[in-house]
Design a protein around this motif. Sequence first.
Motif, PDB file in Angstrom:
ATOM      1  N   ALA A 272      10.629  34.834  10.539  1.00  0.00           N
ATOM      2  CA  ALA A 272      10.577  36.456  11.012  1.00  0.00           C
ATOM      3  C   ALA A 272      10.113  37.200   9.883  1.00  0.00           C
ATOM      4  O   ALA A 272       9.411  38.530  10.440  1.00  0.00           O
ATOM      5  CB  ALA A 272      12.048  36.568  11.731  1.00  0.00           C
ATOM      6  N   ALA A 273      10.321  37.279   8.606  1.00  0.00           N
ATOM      7  CA  ALA A 273      10.059  37.909   7.686  1.00  0.00           C
ATOM      8  C   ALA A 273       8.722  37.800   7.010  1.00  0.00           C
ATOM      9  O   ALA A 273       8.253  38.505   6.183  1.00  0.00           O
ATOM     10  CB  ALA A 273      11.170  37.921   6.707  1.00  0.00           C
ATOM     11  N   SER A 274       8.116  36.782   7.538  1.00  0.00           N
ATOM     12  CA  SER A 274       6.966  36.602   7.029  1.00  0.00           C
ATOM     13  C   SER A 274       5.634  37.355   7.444  1.00  0.00           C
ATOM     14  O   SER A 274       5.804  37.585   8.862  1.00  0.00           O
ATOM     15  CB  SER A 274       6.519  35.061   7.195  1.00  0.00           C
ATOM     16  OG  SER A 274       4.930  34.684   6.807  1.00  0.00           O
ATOM     17  N   SER A 275       4.520  37.638   6.898  1.00  0.00           N
ATOM     18  CA  SER A 275       3.392  38.166   7.346  1.00  0.00           C
ATOM     19  C   SER A 275       2.402  37.141   7.888  1.00  0.00           C
ATOM     20  O   SER A 275       1.522  37.611   8.473  1.00  0.00           O
ATOM     21  CB  SER A 275       2.885  38.846   6.097  1.00  0.00           C
ATOM     22  OG  SER A 275       2.292  38.171   5.096  1.00  0.00           O
ATOM     23  N   LYS A 276       2.727  36.014   7.540  1.00  0.00           N
ATOM     24  CA  LYS A 276       1.753  34.735   8.162  1.00  0.00           C
ATOM     25  C   LYS A 276       2.027  33.896   9.082  1.00  0.00           C
ATOM     26  O   LYS A 276       1.295  33.032   9.468  1.00  0.00           O
ATOM     27  CB  LYS A 276       1.357  33.985   6.894  1.00  0.00           C
ATOM     28  CG  LYS A 276       0.681  34.646   5.648  1.00  0.00           C
ATOM     29  CD  LYS A 276       0.609  33.625   4.432  1.00  0.00           C
ATOM     30  CE  LYS A 276       0.004  34.335   3.304  1.00  0.00           C
ATOM     31  NZ  LYS A 276      -0.400  33.431   2.276  1.00  0.00           N
ATOM     32  N   ALA A 277       3.310  34.241   9.842  1.00  0.00           N
ATOM     33  CA  ALA A 277       3.886  33.308  10.971  1.00  0.00           C
ATOM     34  C   ALA A 277       4.664  34.484  11.619  1.00  0.00           C
ATOM     35  O   ALA A 277       5.287  35.373  11.490  1.00  0.00           O
ATOM     36  CB  ALA A 277       4.812  32.180  10.208  1.00  0.00           C
ATOM     37  N   ILE A 291       4.592  30.163  15.423  1.00  0.00           N
ATOM     38  CA  ILE A 291       3.017  30.010  15.519  1.00  0.00           C
ATOM     39  C   ILE A 291       2.407  30.674  14.273  1.00  0.00           C
ATOM     40  O   ILE A 291       2.978  31.796  13.789  1.00  0.00           O
ATOM     41  CB  ILE A 291       2.684  31.295  16.644  1.00  0.00           C
ATOM     42  CG1 ILE A 291       3.323  30.547  17.895  1.00  0.00           C
ATOM     43  CG2 ILE A 291       1.236  31.406  16.728  1.00  0.00           C
ATOM     44  CD1 ILE A 291       3.050  31.360  19.254  1.00  0.00           C
ATOM     45  N   LEU A 292       1.451  30.117  13.877  1.00  0.00           N
ATOM     46  CA  LEU A 292       0.604  30.612  12.611  1.00  0.00           C
ATOM     47  C   LEU A 292      -0.815  30.152  12.590  1.00  0.00           C
ATOM     48  O   LEU A 292      -1.064  29.355  13.394  1.00  0.00           O
ATOM     49  CB  LEU A 292       1.358  30.079  11.224  1.00  0.00           C
ATOM     50  CG  LEU A 292       1.443  28.563  11.017  1.00  0.00           C
ATOM     51  CD1 LEU A 292       1.830  28.278   9.482  1.00  0.00           C
ATOM     52  CD2 LEU A 292       2.676  28.086  11.824  1.00  0.00           C
ATOM     53  N   LYS A 293      -1.662  31.007  11.749  1.00  0.00           N
ATOM     54  CA  LYS A 293      -2.988  30.586  11.675  1.00  0.00           C
ATOM     55  C   LYS A 293      -3.277  28.988  11.414  1.00  0.00           C
ATOM     56  O   LYS A 293      -2.323  28.630  10.448  1.00  0.00           O
ATOM     57  CB  LYS A 293      -3.630  31.299  10.544  1.00  0.00           C
ATOM     58  CG  LYS A 293      -3.629  32.871  10.992  1.00  0.00           C
ATOM     59  CD  LYS A 293      -4.689  33.421  12.021  1.00  0.00           C
ATOM     60  CE  LYS A 293      -4.871  34.723  12.050  1.00  0.00           C
ATOM     61  NZ  LYS A 293      -5.648  35.459  12.784  1.00  0.00           N
ATOM     62  N   ALA A 294      -4.105  28.246  11.967  1.00  0.00           N
ATOM     63  CA  ALA A 294      -4.439  27.215  11.828  1.00  0.00           C
ATOM     64  C   ALA A 294      -4.741  26.596  10.158  1.00  0.00           C
ATOM     65  O   ALA A 294      -4.305  25.656   9.681  1.00  0.00           O
ATOM     66  CB  ALA A 294      -5.321  26.617  12.333  1.00  0.00           C
ATOM     67  N   ASP A 323      -7.240  30.790  17.250  1.00  0.00           N
ATOM     68  CA  ASP A 323      -7.219  30.185  15.633  1.00  0.00           C
ATOM     69  C   ASP A 323      -5.972  29.842  15.242  1.00  0.00           C
ATOM     70  O   ASP A 323      -5.864  29.831  14.050  1.00  0.00           O
ATOM     71  CB  ASP A 323      -7.990  31.403  14.912  1.00  0.00           C
ATOM     72  CG  ASP A 323      -7.408  32.647  14.866  1.00  0.00           C
ATOM     73  OD1 ASP A 323      -6.363  33.049  15.862  1.00  0.00           O
ATOM     74  OD2 ASP A 323      -7.378  33.562  13.972  1.00  0.00           O
ATOM     75  N   GLU A 324      -5.047  29.852  16.087  1.00  0.00           N
ATOM     76  CA  GLU A 324      -3.571  29.953  15.633  1.00  0.00           C
ATOM     77  C   GLU A 324      -3.206  28.405  16.141  1.00  0.00           C
ATOM     78  O   GLU A 324      -3.748  27.777  17.248  1.00  0.00           O
ATOM     79  CB  GLU A 324      -2.650  30.770  16.244  1.00  0.00           C
ATOM     80  CG  GLU A 324      -2.937  32.161  15.699  1.00  0.00           C
ATOM     81  CD  GLU A 324      -1.998  33.194  16.348  1.00  0.00           C
ATOM     82  OE1 GLU A 324      -1.629  34.236  15.487  1.00  0.00           O
ATOM     83  OE2 GLU A 324      -1.702  33.290  17.519  1.00  0.00           O
ATOM     84  N   THR A 325      -1.831  27.974  15.629  1.00  0.00           N
ATOM     85  CA  THR A 325      -1.627  26.680  16.234  1.00  0.00           C
ATOM     86  C   THR A 325       0.282  27.120  16.436  1.00  0.00           C
ATOM     87  O   THR A 325       0.760  27.755  15.769  1.00  0.00           O
ATOM     88  CB  THR A 325      -1.522  25.719  15.239  1.00  0.00           C
ATOM     89  OG1 THR A 325      -1.081  24.437  15.639  1.00  0.00           O
ATOM     90  CG2 THR A 325      -0.951  25.894  13.738  1.00  0.00           C
TER      91      THR A 325
END
Length: 348
Positions: A272-277, A291-294, A323-325
């Motif tokens: 939740a604190a991440s900028s990438k997920a 959910i994050l970028k592939a 473009d996410e997974t």
Amino acid sequence: MIFTSDNWAGAHPAISEALTRHATGFSAAYGTGDLDRQVEATFNQIFEREVAVFFVGTGTAANSIGLASVAKPGGVAFCHNQAHVIEDECGAPEFFSQLRLAPVDGPAGKMSPEALRAQIARYPAQFVHHGQPAAVTITQATEIGTVYSHDEIEAISAVAKEKNLPLHMDGARFANAMVALNSTPAKMTVDRGVDIVSFGGTKNGCWCAEALVFFDPEMARQVPFIRKRGAHLFSKSRFIAAQFAAYLENGLWLELAGHSNAMASRLREAIAASSKARLAWNGQTNEVFAILKATTAAAAQEKGARFYDWPVPKGMENGPAPDETLIRLVTSFATSETDIDRFADLLG
């Protein structure tokens, strides 16, 4: 950073020690030994009544034998459309029970009473061509890490009882769900109208220990024969009993489930604190979905993180972009805060 599955974790030292302690000497076979009886008595204590208990080696066997025990000719068992029994057991419950599994919709991995009632209505008991309703099965915790509340279990049970159908609970992660609800074994099951439980230990620190629990021993009269025919009557069943003896002693099973749940909460906070997920949804047990970028997922795996790609559930809102997974991460009794913090660093 192993978040692939709690099945990847080893056995807790107390479980291993119990297996070693009972490895010598002689004991009556096929579930008739003193240790088997002792553990059966412990199950009576934790469920606050006399129950019938049958040890098996896998959760698939527990679910399959449990459903086989309530099978009818042309029978249909109802489960959520994402349930483990219908998605991930290679048809074993249907093979062993000869029941068909009918999927039921519902949000957050849980069937809704309304959808269950509607699905049951598609199989009128007198219409021989469709088959006849035979059972309802719920997964607790669910396949996506959520938990049926006491009220939700009661609501499903009420529909099952309306139709005179037994209610089975797939409890592969039984302890994780119970700890998340701050409940007890009886309050989460028989007090809510559950008839049969597949009680899992393997995912929570055991080596190979599952049990099938019947709250009405009369329902289980044919189970010894079904278990034998299903090749899960272990001759040296004391080794399953030994695991459960250590697992249930002094609340170890609750301690292990509490730890894995806490590690999952820490992991959710990091995501939740991440900028990438971002979290795909909020869970309550030891399964976390993100959910994050592939490209981010691939980079994390290159640096040692292990997790599963996960199919997007039916009806999911705000799902992954092209473009996410969607990934699943599972914590266990062996997960450390360091594992979580290292993964958080990968996510920025």
